[in-house]
Design a protein around this motif. Structure first.
Motif, PDB file in Angstrom:
ATOM      1  N   VAL A   1       0.900  -1.272   0.028  1.00 53.18           N
ATOM      2  CA  VAL A   1      -0.082   0.045  -0.227  1.00 53.18           C
ATOM      3  C   VAL A   1       0.746   1.230  -0.103  1.00 53.18           C
ATOM      4  CG1 VAL A   1      -1.761   1.301   1.409  1.00 53.18           C
ATOM      5  CG2 VAL A   1      -1.829  -1.302   1.184  1.00 53.18           C
ATOM      6  N   ARG A   2       0.849   2.051  -0.892  1.00 53.43           N
ATOM      7  CA  ARG A   2       1.313   3.116  -1.197  1.00 53.43           C
ATOM      8  C   ARG A   2       0.854   4.314  -0.335  1.00 53.43           C
ATOM      9  NH1 ARG A   2       4.975   3.742  -5.449  1.00 53.43           N
ATOM     10  NH2 ARG A   2       4.267   5.717  -6.044  1.00 53.43           N
ATOM     11  N   VAL A   3       1.720   5.268   0.557  1.00 54.50           N
ATOM     12  CA  VAL A   3       0.961   6.040   1.603  1.00 54.50           C
ATOM     13  C   VAL A   3       1.832   7.291   1.578  1.00 54.50           C
ATOM     14  CG1 VAL A   3       0.594   6.644   3.780  1.00 54.50           C
ATOM     15  CG2 VAL A   3       0.482   4.389   2.996  1.00 54.50           C
ATOM     16  N   ILE A   4       1.119   8.360   1.423  1.00 53.49           N
ATOM     17  CA  ILE A   4       1.830   9.862   1.403  1.00 53.49           C
ATOM     18  C   ILE A   4       1.184  10.172   2.815  1.00 53.49           C
ATOM     19  CG2 ILE A   4       1.393  12.249   0.875  1.00 53.49           C
ATOM     20  CD1 ILE A   4       1.350  11.308  -1.980  1.00 53.49           C
ATOM     21  N   VAL A   5       2.246  10.952   3.640  1.00 54.25           N
ATOM     22  CA  VAL A   5       1.783  11.644   4.923  1.00 54.25           C
ATOM     23  C   VAL A   5       1.769  13.115   4.719  1.00 54.25           C
ATOM     24  CG1 VAL A   5       2.449  11.752   7.363  1.00 54.25           C
ATOM     25  CG2 VAL A   5       2.971   9.757   5.958  1.00 54.25           C
ATOM     26  N   VAL A   6       0.594  13.723   5.214  1.00 56.65           N
ATOM     27  CA  VAL A   6       0.607  15.151   5.290  1.00 56.65           C
ATOM     28  C   VAL A   6       0.428  15.750   6.472  1.00 56.65           C
ATOM     29  CG1 VAL A   6      -0.764  17.371   4.364  1.00 56.65           C
ATOM     30  CG2 VAL A   6      -0.475  14.984   3.007  1.00 56.65           C
ATOM     31  N   ASP A   7       1.640  15.974   7.342  1.00 62.11           N
ATOM     32  CA  ASP A   7       1.491  16.306   8.742  1.00 62.11           C
ATOM     33  C   ASP A   7       2.646  17.601   8.984  1.00 62.11           C
ATOM     34  OD1 ASP A   7       1.812  16.384  11.614  1.00 62.11           O
ATOM     35  OD2 ASP A   7       0.204  14.651  11.508  1.00 62.11           O
ATOM     36  N   GLY A   8       2.052  18.452   9.790  1.00 60.45           N
ATOM     37  CA  GLY A   8       2.945  19.666  10.083  1.00 60.45           C
ATOM     38  C   GLY A   8       4.012  19.289  11.098  1.00 60.45           C
ATOM     39  N   GLN A   9       3.822  18.312  11.775  1.00 55.50           N
ATOM     40  CA  GLN A   9       4.649  17.984  12.694  1.00 55.50           C
ATOM     41  C   GLN A   9       5.856  17.034  12.335  1.00 55.50           C
ATOM     42  OE1 GLN A   9       2.418  16.587  16.091  1.00 55.50           O
ATOM     43  NE2 GLN A   9       1.566  18.587  16.611  1.00 55.50           N
ATOM     44  N   THR A  10       7.183  17.398  12.353  1.00 54.13           N
ATOM     45  CA  THR A  10       8.005  16.442  11.683  1.00 54.13           C
ATOM     46  C   THR A  10       8.089  15.311  12.824  1.00 54.13           C
ATOM     47  OG1 THR A  10       9.380  18.505  11.181  1.00 54.13           O
ATOM     48  CG2 THR A  10      10.541  16.428  11.452  1.00 54.13           C
ATOM     49  N   LEU A  11       8.083  15.559  13.898  1.00 58.27           N
ATOM     50  CA  LEU A  11       8.124  14.175  14.862  1.00 58.27           C
ATOM     51  C   LEU A  11       7.106  13.022  14.319  1.00 58.27           C
ATOM     52  CD1 LEU A  11       8.892  15.502  18.345  1.00 58.27           C
ATOM     53  CD2 LEU A  11      10.192  14.261  16.924  1.00 58.27           C
ATOM     54  N   THR A  12       5.886  13.486  14.092  1.00 58.81           N
ATOM     55  CA  THR A  12       4.662  12.834  13.810  1.00 58.81           C
ATOM     56  C   THR A  12       5.213  12.094  12.443  1.00 58.81           C
ATOM     57  OG1 THR A  12       2.883  14.064  14.743  1.00 58.81           O
ATOM     58  CG2 THR A  12       2.530  12.588  13.112  1.00 58.81           C
ATOM     59  N   ARG A  13       5.769  12.867  11.199  1.00 56.90           N
ATOM     60  CA  ARG A  13       6.129  11.992  10.104  1.00 56.90           C
ATOM     61  C   ARG A  13       7.187  11.117  10.395  1.00 56.90           C
ATOM     62  NH1 ARG A  13       6.426  17.632   8.477  1.00 56.90           N
ATOM     63  NH2 ARG A  13       8.460  17.159   8.076  1.00 56.90           N
ATOM     64  N   TYR A  14       8.138  11.490  11.345  1.00 54.64           N
ATOM     65  CA  TYR A  14       9.255  10.639  11.771  1.00 54.64           C
ATOM     66  C   TYR A  14       8.605   9.326  12.355  1.00 54.64           C
ATOM     67  CZ  TYR A  14      13.346   8.514  14.175  1.00 54.64           C
ATOM     68  OH  TYR A  14      14.317   7.765  14.479  1.00 54.64           O
TER      69      TYR A  14
ATOM     70  N   GLU B   1       5.887  12.553   1.467  1.00 54.64           N
ATOM     71  CA  GLU B   1       5.513  13.246   2.640  1.00 54.64           C
ATOM     72  C   GLU B   1       5.769  15.008   2.686  1.00 54.64           C
ATOM     73  OE1 GLU B   1       9.052  14.075   6.013  1.00 54.64           O
ATOM     74  OE2 GLU B   1       8.807  11.595   5.596  1.00 54.64           O
ATOM     75  N   THR B   2       4.706  15.642   3.409  1.00 50.99           N
ATOM     76  CA  THR B   2       4.815  17.057   3.365  1.00 50.99           C
ATOM     77  C   THR B   2       4.352  17.518   4.799  1.00 50.99           C
ATOM     78  OG1 THR B   2       4.386  19.027   2.221  1.00 50.99           O
ATOM     79  CG2 THR B   2       2.720  17.173   2.267  1.00 50.99           C
ATOM     80  N   GLY B   3       4.653  18.747   4.987  1.00 52.21           N
ATOM     81  CA  GLY B   3       4.240  19.424   6.440  1.00 52.21           C
ATOM     82  C   GLY B   3       2.976  20.433   5.989  1.00 52.21           C
ATOM     83  N   PHE B   4       2.773  20.538   4.532  1.00 53.57           N
ATOM     84  CA  PHE B   4       1.821  21.544   4.011  1.00 53.57           C
ATOM     85  C   PHE B   4       0.635  21.056   3.234  1.00 53.57           C
ATOM     86  CE2 PHE B   4       5.842  23.409   4.829  1.00 53.57           C
ATOM     87  CZ  PHE B   4       5.586  24.524   5.729  1.00 53.57           C
ATOM     88  N   GLY B   5      -0.411  21.389   3.503  1.00 57.27           N
ATOM     89  CA  GLY B   5      -1.585  21.104   3.013  1.00 57.27           C
ATOM     90  C   GLY B   5      -1.580  21.386   1.425  1.00 57.27           C
ATOM     91  N   ALA B   6      -1.120  22.608   1.013  1.00 54.16           N
ATOM     92  CA  ALA B   6      -1.000  23.153  -0.371  1.00 54.16           C
ATOM     93  C   ALA B   6      -0.024  22.193  -1.285  1.00 54.16           C
ATOM     94  CB  ALA B   6      -0.583  24.454  -0.287  1.00 54.16           C
ATOM     95  N   ARG B   7       0.799  21.437  -0.700  1.00 57.21           N
ATOM     96  CA  ARG B   7       1.487  20.616  -1.469  1.00 57.21           C
ATOM     97  C   ARG B   7       0.879  19.063  -1.696  1.00 57.21           C
ATOM     98  NH1 ARG B   7       7.254  21.590   1.772  1.00 57.21           N
ATOM     99  NH2 ARG B   7       7.250  24.079   0.929  1.00 57.21           N
ATOM    100  N   ALA B   8      -0.455  18.781  -1.006  1.00 58.34           N
ATOM    101  CA  ALA B   8      -0.751  17.685  -0.989  1.00 58.34           C
ATOM    102  C   ALA B   8      -1.269  17.192  -2.346  1.00 58.34           C
ATOM    103  CB  ALA B   8      -1.916  17.358  -0.111  1.00 58.34           C
ATOM    104  N   ALA B   9      -1.972  17.877  -2.924  1.00 54.00           N
ATOM    105  CA  ALA B   9      -2.672  17.765  -4.273  1.00 54.00           C
ATOM    106  C   ALA B   9      -1.584  17.415  -5.253  1.00 54.00           C
ATOM    107  CB  ALA B   9      -3.692  18.415  -4.650  1.00 54.00           C
ATOM    108  N   PRO B  10      -0.433  18.262  -5.566  1.00 61.93           N
ATOM    109  CA  PRO B  10       0.465  17.950  -6.351  1.00 61.93           C
ATOM    110  C   PRO B  10       1.289  16.693  -6.119  1.00 61.93           C
ATOM    111  CG  PRO B  10       0.572  20.373  -5.773  1.00 61.93           C
ATOM    112  CD  PRO B  10      -0.364  19.768  -4.729  1.00 61.93           C
ATOM    113  N   MET B  11       1.399  16.389  -4.885  1.00 62.56           N
ATOM    114  CA  MET B  11       2.094  15.280  -4.433  1.00 62.56           C
ATOM    115  C   MET B  11       1.489  13.865  -4.827  1.00 62.56           C
ATOM    116  SD  MET B  11       4.013  14.430  -1.059  1.00 62.56           S
ATOM    117  CE  MET B  11       5.010  15.621  -0.998  1.00 62.56           C
ATOM    118  N   VAL B  12      -0.079  14.218  -4.633  1.00 62.55           N
ATOM    119  CA  VAL B  12      -0.804  12.946  -4.923  1.00 62.55           C
ATOM    120  C   VAL B  12      -0.812  12.752  -6.533  1.00 62.55           C
ATOM    121  CG1 VAL B  12      -3.238  12.036  -5.172  1.00 62.55           C
ATOM    122  CG2 VAL B  12      -2.261  13.075  -2.906  1.00 62.55           C
TER     123      VAL B  12
END
Length: 215
Positions: free
Chosen positions: A5-18, A35-46
């Motif tokens: 399962v391929r997953v992208i993580v969108v969360d502003g907290q670095t520790l959460t992503r880690y 992964e990204t910490g910003f919502g604006a980058r979610a759609a392009p990354m997907v």
């Protein structure tokens, strides 16, 4: 073994992503592909990574996570969406349900719950799941001014409990099969169910259906 399962993580907290990287790293059937910490980058990354599931925080530095979820759901009907939230507030849970996410998970939940939510979202993107949904529905019903189910939905619930098919329900209510399907879908949504058995069990727990009925 099938494809992971391929997953992208969108969360502003670095520790959460880690932490998610560490968690997923030990699971052979899940991999983080972005992964990204910003919502604006979610759609392009997907659009570029084509993940199966997006795990996103409800509160992002530059956006409302639920708004990002609604945007992604509008573009990708089969994309799994797992919303992470601090705490398990009922209002956030129901907003998540309305936004079209696949699963709602509290950040304080056990790691097994998050992994289960990711796997659920990968295979049932349009089906909402949340551990605390049934209790939240019960609490909302206690404080609501009206009943949880409409009279028509109550009819549909009883017919489902009697074992009738959607076609038979349509005949019993003198409506089209398409309309009956809509009634059943709305009923499942209110009860947090994805099939007949789950709907009947949830209705029994909430006192909406006699416990002697067979699932």
């Amino acid at each position: 073994m099938g494809q992971a399962v391929r997953v992208i993580v969108v969360d502003g907290q670095t520790l959460t992503r880690y932490g998610l990287h560490r968690l997923v790293g030990s699971e052979p059937d899940i991999e983080i592909v972005g992964e990204t910490g910003f919502g604006a980058r979610a759609a392009p990354m997907v659009a570029s990574a084509r993940p199966d599931v997006v795990v996103l925080d409800a509160v992002l530095p530059d956006a409302d996570g639920l708004g990002v979820a609604r945007e992604l759901r509008g573009r990708y009907s089969e994309l799994g969406l797992v919303l992470l939230a601090t705490g398990g507030r009922d209002d956030m849970l129901f907003r998540a349900l309305d936004s079209g996410v696949s699963a709602f998970v509290s950040k304080s939940a056990p790691t097994t719950e998050l992994l289960a939510a990711i796997r659920h979202a990968a295979v049932a993107a349009a089906s909402f799941t949340a551990t605390d949904l049934a209790p939240a529905v019960a609490r909302r019903e206690q404080h609501a001014t009206g009943p949880l189910l409409s009279p028509r939905e109550t009819q549909v619930l009883r017919l489902l409990g009697q074992g009738l098919s959607v076609r038979a329900i349509a005949h019993a209510l003198s409506v089209s099969t398409s309309t009956a399907k809509t009634y059943v879908a709305r009923l499942y949504e209110k009860l947090g169910a994805s099939n007949r058995a789950q709907a009947i069990m949830a209705a029994m727990r909430l006192g909406l259906l006699a416990t002697e009925l067979q699932v």
